[in-house]
Design a protein around this motif. Structure first.
Motif, short mmCIF file in Angstrom:
data_model
loop_
_atom_site.label_atom_id
_atom_site.label_comp_id
_atom_site.label_asym_id
_atom_site.label_seq_id
_atom_site.Cartn_x
_atom_site.Cartn_y
_atom_site.Cartn_z
N GLU A 1 -9.13 -7.41 -11.71
CA GLU A 1 -7.98 -6.77 -11.07
C GLU A 1 -7.93 -5.28 -11.41
OE1 GLU A 1 -3.11 -6.86 -10.95
OE2 GLU A 1 -4.16 -8.54 -11.88
N LEU B 1 -1.85 -1.01 -3.23
CA LEU B 1 -0.46 -0.68 -2.93
C LEU B 1 -0.11 -1.12 -1.51
CD1 LEU B 1 -0.19 2.83 -4.61
CD2 LEU B 1 0.96 0.72 -5.32
N ASP C 1 -6.92 2.00 -5.28
CA ASP C 1 -5.50 1.78 -5.55
C ASP C 1 -4.64 1.81 -4.29
OD1 ASP C 1 -5.78 4.53 -5.24
OD2 ASP C 1 -4.41 5.03 -6.87
N TRP D 1 -8.10 -1.99 -8.88
CA TRP D 1 -7.16 -0.87 -8.89
C TRP D 1 -7.89 0.46 -9.00
CZ3 TRP D 1 -2.33 -0.30 -7.46
CH2 TRP D 1 -1.50 -1.41 -7.41
N GLY E 1 1.08 -4.43 -1.04
CA GLY E 1 2.39 -4.68 -1.63
C GLY E 1 2.34 -5.07 -3.10
N ARG E 2 1.22 -4.83 -3.74
CA ARG E 2 1.13 -5.16 -5.16
C ARG E 2 1.87 -4.14 -6.00
NH1 ARG E 2 -4.24 -8.16 -6.87
NH2 ARG E 2 -4.74 -9.15 -4.91
N ARG E 3 2.46 -4.63 -7.07
CA ARG E 3 3.14 -3.73 -8.01
C ARG E 3 2.09 -3.02 -8.85
NH1 ARG E 3 8.50 -6.75 -10.15
NH2 ARG E 3 9.29 -7.28 -8.10
N LEU E 4 2.44 -1.85 -9.36
CA LEU E 4 1.53 -1.13 -10.23
C LEU E 4 1.19 -2.00 -11.44
CD1 LEU E 4 3.11 2.43 -10.11
CD2 LEU E 4 0.99 1.67 -9.03
N PRO E 5 -0.04 -1.87 -11.93
CA PRO E 5 -0.45 -2.71 -13.05
C PRO E 5 0.34 -2.42 -14.32
CG PRO E 5 -2.15 -1.09 -12.53
CD PRO E 5 -1.10 -0.97 -11.49
N THR E 6 0.50 -3.47 -15.10
CA THR E 6 1.18 -3.35 -16.39
C THR E 6 0.37 -4.09 -17.44
OG1 THR E 6 2.49 -5.35 -15.99
CG2 THR E 6 3.49 -3.26 -15.34
#
Length: 74
Positions: A35, A47, A43, A39, A50-55
Protein backbone atom coordinates in the motif's frame (compact mmCIF):
# COMPACT_ATOMS: atom_id res chain seq x y z
CA UNK A 1 3.12 -11.44 10.52
CA UNK A 2 6.13 -9.18 10.21
CA UNK A 3 7.94 -8.78 6.95
CA UNK A 4 11.28 -10.39 6.04
CA UNK A 5 14.07 -9.07 3.83
CA UNK A 6 12.93 -11.50 1.11
CA UNK A 7 9.43 -10.03 1.30
CA UNK A 8 10.73 -6.47 1.08
CA UNK A 9 12.85 -7.25 -1.97
CA UNK A 10 9.96 -9.13 -3.59
CA UNK A 11 7.76 -6.04 -3.27
CA UNK A 12 10.28 -3.25 -3.86
CA UNK A 13 12.72 -4.98 -6.17
CA UNK A 14 16.44 -4.53 -5.64
CA UNK A 15 16.90 -2.37 -2.57
CA UNK A 16 19.79 -1.19 -0.46
CA UNK A 17 20.35 -3.14 2.77
CA UNK A 18 19.79 -0.06 4.91
CA UNK A 19 16.36 0.59 3.38
CA UNK A 20 15.41 -3.08 3.78
CA UNK A 21 16.41 -2.95 7.47
CA UNK A 22 14.48 0.28 8.01
CA UNK A 23 11.36 -1.21 6.41
CA UNK A 24 11.61 -4.32 8.58
CA UNK A 25 12.11 -2.15 11.68
CA UNK A 26 8.68 -0.54 11.14
CA UNK A 27 7.03 -3.88 11.91
CA UNK A 28 4.93 -3.52 8.77
CA UNK A 29 3.24 -6.33 6.90
CA UNK A 30 3.53 -7.14 3.20
CA UNK A 31 0.11 -5.57 2.62
CA UNK A 32 1.16 -2.35 4.35
CA UNK A 33 4.37 -2.17 2.32
CA UNK A 34 2.48 -2.74 -0.94
CA UNK A 35 0.00 0.00 0.00
CA UNK A 36 2.81 2.41 0.86
CA UNK A 37 4.50 1.69 -2.46
CA UNK A 38 1.21 2.40 -4.26
CA UNK A 39 0.99 5.76 -2.48
CA UNK A 40 4.57 6.64 -3.41
CA UNK A 41 4.11 5.66 -7.05
CA UNK A 42 0.75 7.35 -7.64
CA UNK A 43 -0.78 9.29 -4.78
CA UNK A 44 -3.20 11.12 -7.09
CA UNK A 45 -4.83 7.84 -8.15
CA UNK A 46 -5.13 6.73 -4.54
CA UNK A 47 -6.82 10.02 -3.61
CA UNK A 48 -9.00 9.73 -6.72
CA UNK A 49 -10.24 6.38 -5.43
CA UNK A 50 -11.36 8.17 -2.28
CA UNK A 51 -8.71 6.67 -0.03
CA UNK A 52 -7.74 8.53 3.09
CA UNK A 53 -4.16 9.67 3.49
CA UNK A 54 -1.96 6.96 4.97
CA UNK A 55 -1.43 6.79 8.71
CA UNK A 56 0.58 4.66 11.10
CA UNK A 57 3.03 2.19 9.62
CA UNK A 58 1.90 2.88 6.06
CA UNK A 59 2.68 6.58 6.52
CA UNK A 60 6.08 5.70 8.01
CA UNK A 61 6.80 3.49 5.01
CA UNK A 62 5.73 6.23 2.59
CA UNK A 63 8.27 8.52 4.27
CA UNK A 64 10.99 5.88 3.93
CA UNK A 65 10.20 5.13 0.29
CA UNK A 66 9.68 8.70 -0.92
CA UNK A 67 12.69 10.28 -2.58
CA UNK A 68 14.21 13.16 -0.66
CA UNK A 69 13.26 16.56 -2.06
CA UNK A 70 16.97 17.38 -2.40
CA UNK A 71 17.49 14.31 -4.59
CA UNK A 72 14.53 15.27 -6.79
CA UNK A 73 16.02 18.72 -7.43
CA UNK A 74 19.24 17.23 -8.84
Amino acid sequence: MTITSKDVIAILGPADETLVAEVIATGATQVELAEALAWVNNDEAMLGEGRRLPTGRVAALVDLLSPDEEEQDK
